[in-house]
Write a protein that holds these residues in place. Structure first.
Motif, short mmCIF file in Angstrom:
data_model
loop_
_atom_site.label_atom_id
_atom_site.label_comp_id
_atom_site.label_asym_id
_atom_site.label_seq_id
_atom_site.Cartn_x
_atom_site.Cartn_y
_atom_site.Cartn_z
N LYS A 67 -1.04 83.24 73.68
CA LYS A 67 -0.07 84.30 73.96
C LYS A 67 1.19 83.72 74.58
CE LYS A 67 -3.31 88.10 74.61
NZ LYS A 67 -3.87 89.06 75.57
N THR A 68 1.04 82.78 75.49
CA THR A 68 2.19 82.15 76.13
C THR A 68 3.01 81.37 75.10
OG1 THR A 68 0.93 81.94 78.17
CG2 THR A 68 2.90 80.59 77.98
N GLY A 73 -11.08 82.65 76.97
CA GLY A 73 -10.04 83.44 77.63
C GLY A 73 -8.81 82.59 77.93
N ASP A 74 -9.03 81.36 78.40
CA ASP A 74 -7.92 80.46 78.66
C ASP A 74 -7.19 80.09 77.37
OD1 ASP A 74 -8.54 80.50 81.34
OD2 ASP A 74 -9.64 78.59 81.30
N ALA A 86 -6.96 81.98 74.70
CA ALA A 86 -6.19 83.16 74.29
C ALA A 86 -4.92 83.29 75.12
CB ALA A 86 -7.05 84.41 74.43
N LYS A 87 -5.00 83.04 76.42
CA LYS A 87 -3.81 83.11 77.27
C LYS A 87 -2.79 82.06 76.84
CE LYS A 87 -6.08 84.86 81.40
NZ LYS A 87 -6.51 84.54 82.77
N GLY A 88 -3.26 80.89 76.51
CA GLY A 88 -2.36 79.82 76.06
C GLY A 88 -1.67 80.18 74.76
N SER A 120 -14.94 81.90 79.57
CA SER A 120 -13.73 81.53 80.33
C SER A 120 -12.87 80.57 79.52
CB SER A 120 -14.11 80.94 81.67
OG SER A 120 -14.80 79.73 81.50
#
Length: 59
Positions: A37-38, A30-31, A33-35, A27
């Protein structure tokens, strides 16, 4: 500060596992990676909104 050896990376991995635990690690990644991408999307949007500088005629 050269490159790190395999032993250094093993120690870093062990510390991360101790801090977050093996169950929480996916998790966290994953967080992260999302950061990323943003952040990249924000940079892309910023570049698209910038106006190129106006060139003046020399003649």
């Amino acid at each position: 500060m050269g490159s790190f050896s395999l032993m250094h990376w093993m120690i870093v991995l062990a510390v991360v596992l101790l801090l977050f635990g093996a169950g929480k690690l996916p998790s966290v990644m994953g967080d992260l990676a999302k950061g990323m991408k943003t952040f990249k999307a924000g940079l892309k949007d910023e570049k698209e909104t910038e106006q190129p500088p106006l060139l003046k005629d020399a003649g």
